[in-house]
Design a protein around this motif. Sequence first.
Motif, PDB file in Angstrom:
ATOM      1  N   LEU A 228       0.835  -1.194   0.000  1.00 51.88           N
ATOM      2  CA  LEU A 228       0.000   0.000   0.000  1.00 51.88           C
ATOM      3  C   LEU A 228       0.873   1.249   0.000  1.00 51.88           C
ATOM      4  O   LEU A 228       1.890   1.308   0.693  1.00 51.88           O
ATOM      5  N   PRO A 229       0.485   2.264  -0.746  1.00 49.82           N
ATOM      6  CA  PRO A 229       1.264   3.509  -0.726  1.00 49.82           C
ATOM      7  C   PRO A 229       1.086   4.242   0.601  1.00 49.82           C
ATOM      8  O   PRO A 229       0.090   4.057   1.302  1.00 49.82           O
ATOM      9  N   ALA A 230       2.062   5.070   0.927  1.00 51.11           N
ATOM     10  CA  ALA A 230       1.952   5.885   2.125  1.00 51.11           C
ATOM     11  C   ALA A 230       0.861   6.934   1.937  1.00 51.11           C
ATOM     12  O   ALA A 230       0.625   7.395   0.811  1.00 51.11           O
ATOM     13  N   PRO A 231       0.144   7.325   3.017  1.00 49.13           N
ATOM     14  CA  PRO A 231      -0.878   8.361   2.883  1.00 49.13           C
ATOM     15  C   PRO A 231      -0.266   9.654   2.361  1.00 49.13           C
ATOM     16  O   PRO A 231       0.833  10.047   2.765  1.00 49.13           O
ATOM     17  N   PRO A 232      -0.951  10.328   1.448  1.00 47.72           N
ATOM     18  CA  PRO A 232      -0.407  11.581   0.913  1.00 47.72           C
ATOM     19  C   PRO A 232      -0.460  12.694   1.956  1.00 47.72           C
ATOM     20  O   PRO A 232      -1.279  12.665   2.874  1.00 47.72           O
ATOM     21  N   LEU A 233       0.415  13.649   1.810  1.00 53.08           N
ATOM     22  CA  LEU A 233       0.438  14.818   2.696  1.00 53.08           C
ATOM     23  C   LEU A 233      -0.262  15.969   1.988  1.00 53.08           C
ATOM     24  O   LEU A 233       0.107  16.332   0.870  1.00 53.08           O
ATOM     25  N   LEU A 234      -1.283  16.509   2.626  1.00 50.17           N
ATOM     26  CA  LEU A 234      -2.033  17.607   2.035  1.00 50.17           C
ATOM     27  C   LEU A 234      -1.316  18.916   2.347  1.00 50.17           C
ATOM     28  O   LEU A 234      -1.347  19.413   3.470  1.00 50.17           O
ATOM     29  N   THR A 235      -0.642  19.465   1.334  1.00 50.29           N
ATOM     30  CA  THR A 235       0.094  20.712   1.530  1.00 50.29           C
ATOM     31  C   THR A 235      -0.808  21.899   1.223  1.00 50.29           C
ATOM     32  O   THR A 235      -1.608  21.864   0.282  1.00 50.29           O
ATOM     33  N   PRO A 236      -0.698  22.962   2.001  1.00 52.12           N
ATOM     34  CA  PRO A 236      -1.581  24.114   1.806  1.00 52.12           C
ATOM     35  C   PRO A 236      -1.168  24.938   0.588  1.00 52.12           C
ATOM     36  O   PRO A 236      -0.015  24.923   0.162  1.00 52.12           O
ATOM     37  N   ALA A 237      -2.120  25.676   0.049  1.00 49.84           N
ATOM     38  CA  ALA A 237      -1.841  26.567  -1.072  1.00 49.84           C
ATOM     39  C   ALA A 237      -0.950  27.714  -0.606  1.00 49.84           C
ATOM     40  O   ALA A 237      -1.112  28.215   0.516  1.00 49.84           O
TER      41      ALA A 237
ATOM     42  N   GLY B  21       0.871  20.045  10.483  1.00 47.59           N
ATOM     43  CA  GLY B  21       2.323  20.179  10.574  1.00 47.59           C
ATOM     44  C   GLY B  21       2.917  20.852   9.354  1.00 47.59           C
ATOM     45  O   GLY B  21       3.791  21.722   9.471  1.00 47.59           O
ATOM     46  N   ALA B  22       2.464  20.460   8.168  1.00 45.76           N
ATOM     47  CA  ALA B  22       2.992  21.048   6.937  1.00 45.76           C
ATOM     48  C   ALA B  22       2.650  22.528   6.851  1.00 45.76           C
ATOM     49  O   ALA B  22       3.475  23.352   6.411  1.00 45.76           O
ATOM     50  N   THR B  23       1.452  22.884   7.272  1.00 45.04           N
ATOM     51  CA  THR B  23       1.040  24.284   7.227  1.00 45.04           C
ATOM     52  C   THR B  23       1.852  25.127   8.201  1.00 45.04           C
ATOM     53  O   THR B  23       2.306  26.238   7.866  1.00 45.04           O
ATOM     54  N   ALA B  24       2.040  24.611   9.418  1.00 47.53           N
ATOM     55  CA  ALA B  24       2.825  25.351  10.404  1.00 47.53           C
ATOM     56  C   ALA B  24       4.262  25.542   9.928  1.00 47.53           C
ATOM     57  O   ALA B  24       4.838  26.629  10.069  1.00 47.53           O
ATOM     58  N   ALA B  25       4.845  24.503   9.361  1.00 48.88           N
ATOM     59  CA  ALA B  25       6.225  24.606   8.875  1.00 48.88           C
ATOM     60  C   ALA B  25       6.337  25.616   7.735  1.00 48.88           C
ATOM     61  O   ALA B  25       7.289  26.410   7.680  1.00 48.88           O
TER      62      ALA B  25
ATOM     63  N   VAL C  49     -14.705  31.892  12.329  1.00 47.24           N
ATOM     64  CA  VAL C  49     -13.492  31.648  11.541  1.00 47.24           C
ATOM     65  C   VAL C  49     -13.484  32.561  10.326  1.00 47.24           C
ATOM     66  O   VAL C  49     -14.364  32.495   9.466  1.00 47.24           O
ATOM     67  N   GLY C  50     -12.485  33.411  10.250  1.00 45.39           N
ATOM     68  CA  GLY C  50     -12.351  34.322   9.126  1.00 45.39           C
ATOM     69  C   GLY C  50     -11.411  33.823   8.058  1.00 45.39           C
ATOM     70  O   GLY C  50     -11.512  34.211   6.886  1.00 45.39           O
ATOM     71  N   LEU C  51     -10.450  32.968   8.446  1.00 45.55           N
ATOM     72  CA  LEU C  51      -9.480  32.419   7.504  1.00 45.55           C
ATOM     73  C   LEU C  51      -9.434  30.907   7.662  1.00 45.55           C
ATOM     74  O   LEU C  51      -9.093  30.400   8.737  1.00 45.55           O
ATOM     75  N   GLY C  52      -9.776  30.192   6.604  1.00 44.10           N
ATOM     76  CA  GLY C  52      -9.692  28.738   6.608  1.00 44.10           C
ATOM     77  C   GLY C  52      -8.567  28.285   5.701  1.00 44.10           C
ATOM     78  O   GLY C  52      -8.478  28.726   4.545  1.00 44.10           O
ATOM     79  N   VAL C  53      -7.701  27.430   6.226  1.00 43.00           N
ATOM     80  CA  VAL C  53      -6.564  26.928   5.447  1.00 43.00           C
ATOM     81  C   VAL C  53      -6.713  25.418   5.314  1.00 43.00           C
ATOM     82  O   VAL C  53      -6.726  24.695   6.311  1.00 43.00           O
ATOM     83  N   LEU C  54      -6.836  24.941   4.087  1.00 47.22           N
ATOM     84  CA  LEU C  54      -6.942  23.511   3.833  1.00 47.22           C
ATOM     85  C   LEU C  54      -5.532  22.938   3.731  1.00 47.22           C
ATOM     86  O   LEU C  54      -4.792  23.229   2.785  1.00 47.22           O
ATOM     87  N   GLY C  55      -5.152  22.138   4.719  1.00 45.20           N
ATOM     88  CA  GLY C  55      -3.809  21.576   4.709  1.00 45.20           C
ATOM     89  C   GLY C  55      -3.508  20.799   5.968  1.00 45.20           C
ATOM     90  O   GLY C  55      -4.189  20.947   6.995  1.00 45.20           O
ATOM     91  N   ASP C  56      -2.500  19.977   5.892  1.00 44.17           N
ATOM     92  CA  ASP C  56      -1.999  19.243   7.050  1.00 44.17           C
ATOM     93  C   ASP C  56      -1.475  20.224   8.084  1.00 44.17           C
ATOM     94  O   ASP C  56      -0.804  21.219   7.747  1.00 44.17           O
TER      95      ASP C  56
END
Length: 542
Positions: A171-180, A312-316, A303-310
């Motif tokens: 099975l492939p590893a789960p993908p990481l959802l990176t934010p725009a 940890g990846a978003t914080a980094a 909520v005024g700003l919604g960010v679609l992303g993982d």
Amino acid sequence: MLVAEAVGRALAAAGVECAFGVVGSGNFHLTNALAAAGVRFVAARHEGGAAVMADAYARTSGRLGVLTLHQGPGVTNALTGIAEAAKSRTPMVVLAADTGAAGARSNFRLDQAALAAAVGATHERAATPDSAVDDVLRAVRRARTERRTVVVSLPLDVQAGEAPAAPHRPLPAPPLLTPAPEAVAALADLLAAAKRPVFVAGRGARDPAAAAAIAALAERCGALLATSAVAKGLFNGDPWYLDVSGGFASPAAAERIAGADAVVAWGCALNMWTTRHGKLLGPDADVAQVDVDPDALHANPRVGLGVLGDAGATAAAAEALLAARGHAAPGYRDRPLPPVRWRDVPYHDETGTGRIDPRTLSIGLDDLLPAERTLSVDSGNFMGYPAMYLSVPDAAGFCFTQAFQSVGLGLATAIGAAIARPDRLPVAALGDGGFLMGVAELETVVRLGLPMIIVVYDDAAYGAEVHHFGPHGHPLDTVTFPDTDLAAIARGYGCAAAVVRAPADLAAVADWLSGPRDRPLLLDAKVTASHGSWWLEEAFGH
């Protein structure tokens, strides 16, 4: 090879290490196939308990939870536990035996897809003997990638069919959802402008790597750190950690959160419990939310700003952008934090007349128990005391099955968590109502030889209902009960047991800890009940 055996082998090859369930004729061959392939099988005494064990195992270990069920009543018995897992977004696969083509008129026939949808789970079906292994592995991928609880219907005739010979495909590893990039820039702008930012991390950030990335971003912009209840312990050791936000928050923590001019939720729903019905979100605060689920974003209208992303990846990404801009600010870290632990808040000890104050009980236990512990807490009026007065080593040390707010899940939760972390002392904190609901699994604790401490906060009532309806003069006969000798019940199952009415009675804990710990210890703590817990009074007073 039969399909049942092929599915068991495929799950083991996919990395499944442990499965839970109650075996009937419908899942007998599949469960044996799992065990033969090297998967540990834990037999519960009730399917509801097995479902909760699988959920707690997944939460505590970070691995996939697996539940195996007989068709018909095996599935319906497990529904509350499946609902808790689904509403908690626990990656879990439910292997549900199902009636085959010849069972159209069987009393065991259920619309399993509809049942799964009704409790918030997703559904897959092993359609044919040729496709069954791929169908099950698709469910595994969905559970891991989407962080979903997936019910897989396994018809009896499909299980008994001949499996095709096919090579194993990893099975492939789960993908990481990176934010725009534009979403990261908007978040960085919000944080650069904030003077008093607070981060609240929830189950979507309940990962050491994500926690480290969020903490690094908090340090750069001067944010204080908090968590929802399920992520308690995530930032342990950080001097700017406020502990839990919401109804469980200490007065000092609540004051700081309410004073924030920017609040960022990381994998956290910002629901009424986490925000005290919105009172912890200042009227002028900017509110942002980071989540992998687009349906979760903006569920809170603040909520005024919604960010679609993982998380940890978003914080980094946000930290790297602020660093590139040369931004660093003291923010909300311009003055030392006051003590934020509940045990440091003065209180009037109400111990007396044969009952112990639950705060005194919890502080005494906290002092006695080893630091390396896994605390599992049931639902009820009592639950804030162990959740907030007992410390945990990290987020993996706290298992809180509360998404569905069902009483009676705590003991099974503690079993699943204990199997996930055998290196730590398992501690179950239950109310008397929840203990008696789930008491069948006490045999499982004894049979498995788990060195567990079970603390029952015993007020001989459904305390939440007593304190909700009692002040309004309603009769309470339906929610109060004669005092029960829970210690005697526990001894009947093979536990060591003691009754606790005063701090001196906690000597039984010290004795057990110093001994061989060859059987579980149950404490029937007769707690004071003159008023509701602080969090319950706050919730009902809203």
